[in-house]
Design a protein around this motif. Structure first.
Motif, mmCIF file in Angstrom:
data_model
loop_
_atom_site.group_PDB
_atom_site.id
_atom_site.type_symbol
_atom_site.label_atom_id
_atom_site.label_comp_id
_atom_site.label_asym_id
_atom_site.label_seq_id
_atom_site.Cartn_x
_atom_site.Cartn_y
_atom_site.Cartn_z
ATOM 1 N N THR A 244 0.781 -0.860 -0.111
ATOM 2 C CA THR A 244 -0.170 -0.136 -0.494
ATOM 3 C C THR A 244 1.245 1.119 -0.041
ATOM 4 O OG1 THR A 244 -0.095 0.103 2.570
ATOM 5 C CG2 THR A 244 -1.422 -0.860 1.129
ATOM 6 N N ALA A 245 -0.054 2.390 -0.638
ATOM 7 C CA ALA A 245 0.956 3.650 -0.402
ATOM 8 C C ALA A 245 -0.260 4.534 -0.176
ATOM 9 C CB ALA A 245 1.923 4.020 -2.323
ATOM 10 N N THR A 246 0.256 5.394 0.279
ATOM 11 C CA THR A 246 -0.400 6.777 0.389
ATOM 12 C C THR A 246 0.479 8.101 -0.013
ATOM 13 O OG1 THR A 246 -1.168 5.960 2.622
ATOM 14 C CG2 THR A 246 -1.591 7.783 2.675
ATOM 15 N N GLY A 247 -0.468 9.034 -0.610
ATOM 16 C CA GLY A 247 0.615 10.283 -1.075
ATOM 17 C C GLY A 247 -0.012 11.417 -0.078
ATOM 18 N N ARG B 133 -9.058 18.138 -5.007
ATOM 19 C CA ARG B 133 -9.747 17.895 -4.208
ATOM 20 C C ARG B 133 -9.028 17.988 -2.748
ATOM 21 N NH1 ARG B 133 -11.951 14.341 -8.563
ATOM 22 N NH2 ARG B 133 -12.315 15.883 -9.983
ATOM 23 N N GLY B 134 -7.891 17.645 -1.934
ATOM 24 C CA GLY B 134 -8.183 17.657 -0.626
ATOM 25 C C GLY B 134 -8.427 16.318 -0.580
ATOM 26 N N LYS B 135 -7.706 15.075 -1.502
ATOM 27 C CA LYS B 135 -8.782 13.830 -1.037
ATOM 28 C C LYS B 135 -7.312 13.233 -1.419
ATOM 29 C CE LYS B 135 -13.545 12.510 -1.517
ATOM 30 N NZ LYS B 135 -14.423 11.997 -2.077
ATOM 31 N N VAL B 136 -7.302 12.449 0.289
ATOM 32 C CA VAL B 136 -5.762 11.500 0.056
ATOM 33 C C VAL B 136 -5.400 10.663 -0.980
ATOM 34 C CG1 VAL B 136 -3.687 10.313 1.395
ATOM 35 C CG2 VAL B 136 -5.480 12.223 2.761
ATOM 36 N N ARG B 137 -4.415 10.547 -1.870
ATOM 37 C CA ARG B 137 -4.072 9.396 -2.781
ATOM 38 C C ARG B 137 -3.264 8.176 -2.201
ATOM 39 N NH1 ARG B 137 -1.867 13.403 -5.980
ATOM 40 N NH2 ARG B 137 -2.808 13.469 -7.895
ATOM 41 N N ASN B 138 -4.826 6.932 -1.967
ATOM 42 C CA ASN B 138 -4.627 5.709 -1.259
ATOM 43 C C ASN B 138 -3.779 5.230 -2.471
ATOM 44 O OD1 ASN B 138 -4.049 6.295 1.299
ATOM 45 N ND2 ASN B 138 -6.626 6.617 1.231
ATOM 46 N N ARG B 139 -2.882 4.554 -2.746
ATOM 47 C CA ARG B 139 -2.819 3.300 -3.870
ATOM 48 C C ARG B 139 -2.521 1.779 -3.925
ATOM 49 N NH1 ARG B 139 -5.336 7.187 -5.966
ATOM 50 N NH2 ARG B 139 -5.502 7.942 -7.959
ATOM 51 N N ILE B 140 -1.929 0.640 -4.574
ATOM 52 C CA ILE B 140 -1.259 -0.322 -4.307
ATOM 53 C C ILE B 140 0.198 -0.326 -5.152
ATOM 54 C CG2 ILE B 140 -3.475 -1.247 -3.909
ATOM 55 C CD1 ILE B 140 -3.039 -3.225 -6.278
ATOM 56 N N ASP C 56 -9.798 -0.664 -10.461
ATOM 57 C CA ASP C 56 -11.161 -2.459 -10.835
ATOM 58 C C ASP C 56 -12.271 -1.019 -11.677
ATOM 59 O OD1 ASP C 56 -9.773 -4.267 -9.520
ATOM 60 O OD2 ASP C 56 -10.395 -3.760 -7.594
ATOM 61 N N GLY C 57 -12.351 0.341 -12.121
ATOM 62 C CA GLY C 57 -13.135 0.487 -12.777
ATOM 63 C C GLY C 57 -14.862 0.626 -12.256
ATOM 64 N N LYS C 58 -14.573 0.875 -10.156
ATOM 65 C CA LYS C 58 -15.769 1.060 -9.934
ATOM 66 C C LYS C 58 -15.414 1.145 -8.399
ATOM 67 C CE LYS C 58 -17.086 -3.519 -8.961
ATOM 68 N NZ LYS C 58 -16.060 -4.087 -9.869
ATOM 69 N N GLY C 59 -16.581 2.603 -7.880
ATOM 70 C CA GLY C 59 -15.361 2.560 -6.043
ATOM 71 C C GLY C 59 -14.709 3.483 -6.289
ATOM 72 N N ASP C 60 -14.025 4.227 -5.229
ATOM 73 C CA ASP C 60 -13.475 5.305 -4.499
ATOM 74 C C ASP C 60 -11.605 5.258 -5.517
ATOM 75 O OD1 ASP C 60 -12.830 6.989 -3.902
ATOM 76 O OD2 ASP C 60 -12.408 7.099 -1.618
ATOM 77 N N VAL C 61 -11.452 5.629 -6.297
ATOM 78 C CA VAL C 61 -10.148 5.652 -6.646
ATOM 79 C C VAL C 61 -8.993 5.653 -5.653
ATOM 80 C CG1 VAL C 61 -11.134 6.043 -8.987
ATOM 81 C CG2 VAL C 61 -9.743 8.081 -7.265
ATOM 82 N N ASN C 62 -9.628 6.075 -4.279
ATOM 83 C CA ASN C 62 -8.413 6.429 -3.543
ATOM 84 C C ASN C 62 -8.065 5.241 -2.103
ATOM 85 O OD1 ASN C 62 -7.298 9.052 -4.057
ATOM 86 N ND2 ASN C 62 -9.206 10.019 -3.794
ATOM 87 N N ALA C 63 -9.367 4.561 -2.438
ATOM 88 C CA ALA C 63 -9.711 3.177 -1.471
ATOM 89 C C ALA C 63 -8.799 1.930 -2.534
ATOM 90 C CB ALA C 63 -11.045 2.718 -1.282
#
Ligand SMILES: [Ca+2]
Length: 450
Positions: free
Chosen positions: A410-413, A418-425, A436-443
């Motif tokens: 996991t990685a956190t940026g 828009r002030g949303k923290v970027r969570n990625r794998i 995956d094409g659905k859901g919060d892109v930052n989850a």
């Protein structure tokens, strides 16, 4: 954090030079040992960082600071190794801490990872490589045209083995037992050192975290000078705003290719952008407080930076650190993890990718012991807009001691616009993270490795 029970009631050993016998290391002559107890130490920085997490035990801990000086008789060198030994709660492990820039170690920047390691219960080690200063101008040449080969070899490799063996000896003297596990943590120069340890001294460490390694000197050094060389040959020096505009345009063109318009280019392979298409476009330029056209020269420089050179040098073989044969490290049971920012502005990630591919050619099962994570939008060892890998060092420890393979990180940026923290794998190369094409892109769970 770790399942192994620390030695909480371990008797506090004598933190004095008299209590620590001179280590015996082949080819090395110990000059002196100093030892000083440090009480009420605290971690100076509170943040997630490329070296690991801020430990819970970040305040008011004590350690014994042992400094060992040694020389290689006949070489005229003096190397210093520092070992920080937690006086309580030693976790029976050692952690070697790497350098940065043209510094081997034992300098103010690496105090944070040293403190962090000791705060987690590690006995921490760093070595200065015998270098008399932080700039190569002071030592690299004995006279014009004549490389100081003894110090270059100390810096390149020898100090890493010596320092590690000295530290292990000091640890055994202090605690009455050798470390059960030994780890290396480094980025940039420290990453190169980690790679050197895996290549040349494959039995010294059980786990090596070597990120954004400053290796492949024969090409790297030439490559770093390449854009400057192009400018000198053209006798044209574009303004920074022109190069920034071309970089922004490349990101704009390639951002969406990974499926998400988030300012991060996660799929570099799919990205092709021709800077010459923007020659003549007028841009706002803070450098001149007005608007200027993008010059042909700027496009040539951008192209030179992005594509690099095929230049080569025979000069740096000793410190090249690009031997793809890791079979001895694998055989010894070692594990290796590397991340490299795709927006690294100092050392191009392609160097690390090429190395991983060379290792893979020799060993198709390389992923059994070595995993490489490309990190979109991340600068050199950190910075820029990309997410920072979380706890990669702890994942390495879990891999070594519990066989838990890091299938992804996991990685956190920093927050997006828009002030949303970027969570990625992050996925082990050659896999890529896909939304995956659905859901919060930052989850995290909206992404998977393919
Ligand atoms: Ca993107």
């Amino acid at each position: 954090m770790h399942s192994q029970t620390p030695i909480s009631a371990y008797p506090v050993r004598d933190c004095s030079p008299a209590a620590i016998p001179f280590p015996s290391v082949f080819g090395a002559e110990i000059i002196s040992i100093t030892a000083n107890r440090v009480d009420d130490a605290s971690i100076p920085i509170a943040a997630e960082n490329p070296f690991g997490r801020r430990p819970e035990n970040a305040e008011n801990f004590s350690y014994c600071n042992v400094t060992v000086s040694h020389t290689h008789p006949g070489w005229g060198d003096t190397l210093r190794t520092q070992v920080w030994l937690p006086t309580e709660n030693w976790n029976r492990r050692m952690q070697g801490i790497g350098g940065a820039g043209m510094v081997a170690g034992l300098f103010p920047w690496n105090e944070f990872p040293m403190y962090s390691a000791v705060g987690q219960g590690y006995a921490a080690m760093t070595v200065d490589g015998g270098l008399p200063s932080w700039t190569t101008e002071d030592w690299a040449l004995l006279s014009p045209g004549n490389v100081n080969k003894y110090l270059l070899e100390d810096f390149a490799s020898r100090s890493l083995a010596d320092g590690t063996l000295i530290a292990k000896s000091v640890i055994e003297s202090f605690y009455g037992e050798a470390p059960q596990y030994s780890y290396w943590a480094g980025c940039s120069q420290g990453g190169r050192q980690g790679m050197m340890l895996a290549q040349k001294y494959p039995t010294l460490y059980d786990g090596i975290h070597a990120s954004a390694p400053a290796f492949n000197w024969n090409h790297q050094i030439v490559g770093n000078f390449w854009p400057q060389q192009v400018m000198n040959e053209m006798e044209e020096y574009p303004r920074p705003c022109e190069l920034q505009a071309l970089t922004d345009a490349a990101i704009e063109a390639c951002d969406g290719l990974d499926g998400v318009k988030d300012g991060l280019i996660s799929d570099m392979d799919a990205c092709y952008f021709d800077p010459f298409t923007l020659v003549g476009k007028r841009i706002g330029c803070p450098d001149v407080r007005g608007r200027i056209p993008i010059s042909q020269a700027a496009a040539i420089i951008a192209d030179a930076v992005w594509t690099g050179s095929n230049g080569n040098s025979p000069e740096y073989g000793m410190i090249d650190t690009y031997d793809p044969d890791l079979s001895a490290f694998r055989k010894a049971g070692g594990k290796l993890v590397t991340f490299h920012g795709l927006a690294d502005e100092i050392l191009p990630f392609g160097n690390t990718r090429n190395y991983y591919e060379e290792v893979t050619k020799r060993d198709p099962d390389v992923a059994d012991f070595y995993r490489y994570f490309e990190t979109p939008g991340l600068g050199h060892c950190g910075g820029n807009i990309g997410p920072v890998p979380n706890g990669i060092f702890e994942r390495l420890v879990d891999w070594v001691e519990h066989g838990k393979t890091p299938e992804s990180l996991t990685a956190t940026g920093p927050p997006d616009k828009r002030g949303k923290v970027r969570n990625r794998i992050l996925c082990p190369y050659p896999q890529k993270a896909k939304y995956d094409g659905k859901g919060d892109v930052n989850a995290y769970d909206s992404w998977s490795c393919h």
